[in-house]
Write a protein that holds these residues in place. Structure first.
Motif, PDB file in Angstrom:
ATOM      1  N   SER A  65       0.833  -1.201   0.000  1.00 53.79           N
ATOM      2  CA  SER A  65       0.000   0.000   0.000  1.00 53.79           C
ATOM      3  C   SER A  65       0.868   1.251   0.000  1.00 53.79           C
ATOM      4  CB  SER A  65      -0.915  -0.003   1.230  1.00 53.79           C
ATOM      5  OG  SER A  65      -1.661   1.186   1.303  1.00 53.79           O
ATOM      6  N   ASP A  66       1.894   1.253   0.845  1.00 56.84           N
ATOM      7  CA  ASP A  66       2.778   2.420   0.941  1.00 56.84           C
ATOM      8  C   ASP A  66       3.541   2.638  -0.363  1.00 56.84           C
ATOM      9  OD1 ASP A  66       3.859   4.513   2.692  1.00 56.84           O
ATOM     10  OD2 ASP A  66       5.759   3.450   2.458  1.00 56.84           O
ATOM     11  N   THR A  67       3.990   1.549  -0.977  1.00 54.26           N
ATOM     12  CA  THR A  67       4.737   1.637  -2.240  1.00 54.26           C
ATOM     13  C   THR A  67       3.871   2.214  -3.351  1.00 54.26           C
ATOM     14  OG1 THR A  67       6.154  -0.244  -1.659  1.00 54.26           O
ATOM     15  CG2 THR A  67       5.988   0.323  -3.991  1.00 54.26           C
ATOM     16  N   VAL A  68       2.656   1.677  -3.483  1.00 52.40           N
ATOM     17  CA  VAL A  68       1.737   2.139  -4.531  1.00 52.40           C
ATOM     18  C   VAL A  68       1.345   3.598  -4.299  1.00 52.40           C
ATOM     19  CG1 VAL A  68      -0.575   1.839  -5.528  1.00 52.40           C
ATOM     20  CG2 VAL A  68       0.860  -0.159  -5.059  1.00 52.40           C
ATOM     21  N   LYS A 125       3.284  10.638  -9.416  1.00 49.38           N
ATOM     22  CA  LYS A 125       2.729  10.796 -10.760  1.00 49.38           C
ATOM     23  C   LYS A 125       1.572  11.798 -10.792  1.00 49.38           C
ATOM     24  CE  LYS A 125       5.594   7.857 -12.486  1.00 49.38           C
ATOM     25  NZ  LYS A 125       6.681   8.323 -13.380  1.00 49.38           N
ATOM     26  N   GLY A 126       1.318  12.447  -9.663  1.00 51.49           N
ATOM     27  CA  GLY A 126       0.339  13.529  -9.652  1.00 51.49           C
ATOM     28  C   GLY A 126      -1.040  13.176  -9.141  1.00 51.49           C
ATOM     29  N   TYR A 127      -1.189  12.008  -8.500  1.00 53.27           N
ATOM     30  CA  TYR A 127      -2.494  11.605  -7.974  1.00 53.27           C
ATOM     31  C   TYR A 127      -2.560  11.808  -6.466  1.00 53.27           C
ATOM     32  CZ  TYR A 127      -3.315   9.414 -12.500  1.00 53.27           C
ATOM     33  OH  TYR A 127      -3.499   9.199 -13.834  1.00 53.27           O
ATOM     34  N   GLU A 128      -3.777  12.015  -5.979  1.00 57.96           N
ATOM     35  CA  GLU A 128      -4.010  12.062  -4.535  1.00 57.96           C
ATOM     36  C   GLU A 128      -4.538  10.688  -4.142  1.00 57.96           C
ATOM     37  OE1 GLU A 128      -6.042  15.088  -1.281  1.00 57.96           O
ATOM     38  OE2 GLU A 128      -6.687  15.147  -3.367  1.00 57.96           O
ATOM     39  N   VAL A 129      -3.909  10.059  -3.148  1.00 58.48           N
ATOM     40  CA  VAL A 129      -4.245   8.677  -2.808  1.00 58.48           C
ATOM     41  C   VAL A 129      -4.694   8.574  -1.351  1.00 58.48           C
ATOM     42  CG1 VAL A 129      -3.418   6.290  -2.727  1.00 58.48           C
ATOM     43  CG2 VAL A 129      -2.524   7.855  -4.469  1.00 58.48           C
ATOM     44  N   ALA A 178       3.740  -4.785 -12.215  1.00 61.35           N
ATOM     45  CA  ALA A 178       4.687  -3.678 -12.327  1.00 61.35           C
ATOM     46  C   ALA A 178       3.948  -2.378 -12.074  1.00 61.35           C
ATOM     47  CB  ALA A 178       5.317  -3.662 -13.720  1.00 61.35           C
ATOM     48  N   LEU A 179       4.560  -1.473 -11.339  1.00 63.47           N
ATOM     49  CA  LEU A 179       3.924  -0.190 -11.037  1.00 63.47           C
ATOM     50  C   LEU A 179       3.595   0.579 -12.309  1.00 63.47           C
ATOM     51  CD1 LEU A 179       6.051   0.930  -7.965  1.00 63.47           C
ATOM     52  CD2 LEU A 179       3.669   0.179  -7.949  1.00 63.47           C
ATOM     53  N   LYS A 180       4.445   0.449 -13.314  1.00 65.45           N
ATOM     54  CA  LYS A 180       4.204   1.139 -14.577  1.00 65.45           C
ATOM     55  C   LYS A 180       2.931   0.622 -15.244  1.00 65.45           C
ATOM     56  CE  LYS A 180       6.464   2.620 -18.849  1.00 65.45           C
ATOM     57  NZ  LYS A 180       7.690   2.569 -19.673  1.00 65.45           N
ATOM     58  N   GLU A 181       2.704  -0.694 -15.150  1.00 63.92           N
ATOM     59  CA  GLU A 181       1.485  -1.264 -15.730  1.00 63.92           C
ATOM     60  C   GLU A 181       0.254  -0.723 -15.003  1.00 63.92           C
ATOM     61  OE1 GLU A 181      -0.873  -5.512 -16.426  1.00 63.92           O
ATOM     62  OE2 GLU A 181       1.063  -5.505 -15.383  1.00 63.92           O
ATOM     63  N   LEU A 182       0.335  -0.634 -13.680  1.00 62.29           N
ATOM     64  CA  LEU A 182      -0.775  -0.085 -12.899  1.00 62.29           C
ATOM     65  C   LEU A 182      -1.061   1.356 -13.326  1.00 62.29           C
ATOM     66  CD1 LEU A 182      -2.815  -0.266 -10.550  1.00 62.29           C
ATOM     67  CD2 LEU A 182      -0.982   0.500  -9.033  1.00 62.29           C
ATOM     68  N   LEU A 183      -0.012   2.148 -13.499  1.00 63.48           N
ATOM     69  CA  LEU A 183      -0.175   3.542 -13.904  1.00 63.48           C
ATOM     70  C   LEU A 183      -0.871   3.646 -15.252  1.00 63.48           C
ATOM     71  CD1 LEU A 183       0.407   6.563 -13.420  1.00 63.48           C
ATOM     72  CD2 LEU A 183       2.604   6.214 -14.571  1.00 63.48           C
ATOM     73  N   VAL A 184      -0.462   2.804 -16.209  1.00 53.45           N
ATOM     74  CA  VAL A 184      -1.073   2.826 -17.545  1.00 53.45           C
ATOM     75  C   VAL A 184      -2.568   2.539 -17.443  1.00 53.45           C
ATOM     76  CG1 VAL A 184      -1.213   1.585 -19.744  1.00 53.45           C
ATOM     77  CG2 VAL A 184       1.018   2.239 -18.821  1.00 53.45           C
ATOM     78  N   ARG A 185      -2.941   1.576 -16.612  1.00 50.77           N
ATOM     79  CA  ARG A 185      -4.356   1.218 -16.470  1.00 50.77           C
ATOM     80  C   ARG A 185      -5.147   2.328 -15.774  1.00 50.77           C
ATOM     81  NH1 ARG A 185      -5.420  -4.699 -16.656  1.00 50.77           N
ATOM     82  NH2 ARG A 185      -3.519  -5.727 -17.366  1.00 50.77           N
TER      83      ARG A 185
END
Length: 221
Positions: free
Chosen positions: A15-18, A25-29, A106-113
């Motif tokens: 959770s902390d990593t994501v 990347k500019g999101y509020e989580v 992969a975090l990059k894959e999550l970002l793309v989605r």
């Protein structure tokens, strides 16, 4: 306006990593570690997209999404889970999820989605939007200019304009607007909302914001 994400994940390290990756990347989580916490966040905050693990305490991800959809909330959802059977995938989509990503990922894959769903649901997030001739709005900086001059507006007026521009020609109900403008510890004010609308109309043109009686408003372009 910064897109807001709900992350339901009981693995604290993941959770902390994501969270940190998406914030960079500019999101509020907003993080929740069980279904009940996630439910509280959904009703206290404006959320644009949900990232949901399935196997979490108190109320699993499937149960949580089912409850949220039954309440009428339609923000997109991505399941992030180690479950990989066809039956689990089918169940997720039947409950109203929009995408599925299996652990490990992969975090990059999550970002793309995430970016794909945000773009598909809310339109492109251009930083500078032409509201009308010689009227531009920087949606990232919440800055409105007319003929190159900055227009001084209240924060909630700017947030309201950003919401309209993300939903051009769509009906925005009072409930949707209230979720965006007021925090959970604030009491929505219909009088203040009417004032914000009046102010925006005086700047961008009365015809740009239509009143839908007893329902809400629509920005037309």
């Amino acid at each position: 306006m910064t897109p807001s994400l709900l992350l339901l994940e009981d693995d604290l390290q993941l959770s902390d990593t994501v969270k940190h990756f998406l914030e960079l990347k500019g999101y509020e989580v907003y993080c929740a570690y069980d279904g009940l916490q996630a439910e509280e966040i959904i009703y206290e905050r404006h959320i644009d997209l949900m990232l949901l693990d399935v196997k979490v305490p108190h109320m699993n991800g499937f149960e949580f999404l089912k409850k949220i959809r039954e309440s009428g909330k339609e923000m997109p959802a991505i399941f992030i889970t180690s479950l990989n059977s066809v039956e689990d995938v089918e169940r997720g989509f039947s409950l109203g999820c929009d995408d599925y990503i299996r652990k490990p990922f992969a975090l990059k894959e999550l970002l793309v989605r995430v970016e794909s769903l945000i773009k598909r649901t809310y339109g492109t997030h251009e930083e500078k939007i032409e509201v009308d001739k010689e009227i531009f709005f920087d949606i990232k900086e919440l800055l409105l200019t007319v003929k190159g001059e900055k227009v001084s507006l209240k924060t909630k007026e700017l947030k309201l304009l950003a919401l309209f521009l993300q939903h051009i020609n769509e009906l925005l109900t009072y409930e949707k607007i209230n979720e965006t403008l007021w925090e959970y510890d604030e009491e929505p004010s219909s009088g203040s909302l009417r004032t914000y609308i009046k102010t925006l109309r005086s700047v961008i043109g009365k015809e740009k914001i239509e009143t839908v009686k007893n329902v809400g408003y629509r920005f037309v372009k």
